[in-house]
Write an enzyme that holds these catalytic residues in place. Structure first.
Site: not given
Length: 292
Positions: A261-263
């Site tokens: 989850p780089c978001h």
């Protein structure tokens, strides 16, 4: 009339007519005090002597969100406090807020492994990567998988499929690529269908990158559902507090969007900053999670 009286006296009585105010007040009180039981709409309605449909309409009209959404907001708020200020582990937090386990609190159960340094230096040499384009909640998803698990997840708008594929294949230029929708479709269902999120059958992920990149991506996997961190937080997590810029670059090169989850990584000020697949898509992912 003194100034205090003028302030205290409203120009317009906004109290809901009839019994609506009392109903809304009781729902809020019940959920706030009993959120650990995760009461259903039917059980709340039965306790208040209301029909579920009518209760839903009244509460949503006056509170601006449904009873379920209010319950989720209360639960997440307590979970954030337990995970953050009190430092409870994920499993304990899950039980404390009344969820059946971390599978309800976290978005995906992921078991991951990293390619060896030699395999990474070969730039995909000896790998067969199967890929396919599929519809998803965030546009067209490009799924890439090896025999060992999910290796890539990218997104594209209509007409941008070729550019998305080129962007991903250039990361591992020596790999053999095979278009195989049958092989990649199960990954799409596993990732975007919440009914298939299960700790009993974790999603297998293969991280292909440098040692530093893999450490950053592994750190991202630890960010709980509904929580965000800064690049500086990630840098401290991997033991390199002065490497925020390098961390940001590694996050930008994350090949498995959404699952890793780089978001959920934000700038120092809390701003969304850049996102490889577009800020609009990043906002959509965070919004999708907040309504989960």
């Amino acid at each position: 009339m003194n100034a205090l009286a003028q302030i205290a006296e409203p120009a317009l009585d906004v109290t809901p007519e009839g019994d609506d105010y009392e109903i809304v007040r009781k729902v809020i009180e019940l959920i706030t005090l009993d959120y650990r039981a995760q009461p259903s709409l039917d059980s709340i309605a039965a306790e208040l002597g209301q029909s579920p449909t009518q209760l839903q309409k009244v509460f949503t009209r006056w509170a601006g969100l449904s009873p379920k959404a209010f319950l989720q907001a209360v639960t997440i708020d307590h979970a954030k406090r337990l995970l953050g200020k009190e430092g409870l582990p994920l499993l304990e937090t899950s039980y404390e807020v009344g969820l059946s386990g971390p599978g309800r609190l976290h978005d995906l159960f992921v078991t991951h492994e990293a390619m060896s340094p030699g395999e990474w230096k070969a730039r995909g040499g000896g790998l067969t990567i199967r890929y396919g384009f599929h519809p998803s909640p965030f546009g067209i998803a490009l799924v890439m998988a090896t025999d060992r698990g999910l290796a890539g997840l990218a997104f594209a708008d209509l007409g941008g499929e070729r550019a998305s594929l080129d962007d991903m294949t250039c990361r591992w230029p020596n790999a053999a690529y095979v278009e195989d929708l049958e092989a990649t479709a199960p990954y799409v269902r596993r990732i975007f269908d919440r009914a298939q999120w299960s700790s009993d059958q974790p999603l297998k992920v293969v991280l292909i990158g440098s040692d530093f990149q893999v450490r950053v991506w592994q750190s991202l996997l630890k960010i709980p559902f509904g929580k965000a961190v800064t690049y500086s937080d990630v840098a401290r997590e991997i033991g390199q507090p002065s490497a925020s810029r390098a961390v940001g670059a590694a996050i930008g090169r994350n090949p498995i969007s959404f699952v890793v989850p780089c978001h959920r990584a934000l700038g120092k000020s809390g701003a969304l900053t850049g996102y490889h697949w577009g800020l609009t898509r990043k906002r959509a992912m965070l919004g999708w999670e907040s309504g989960a």
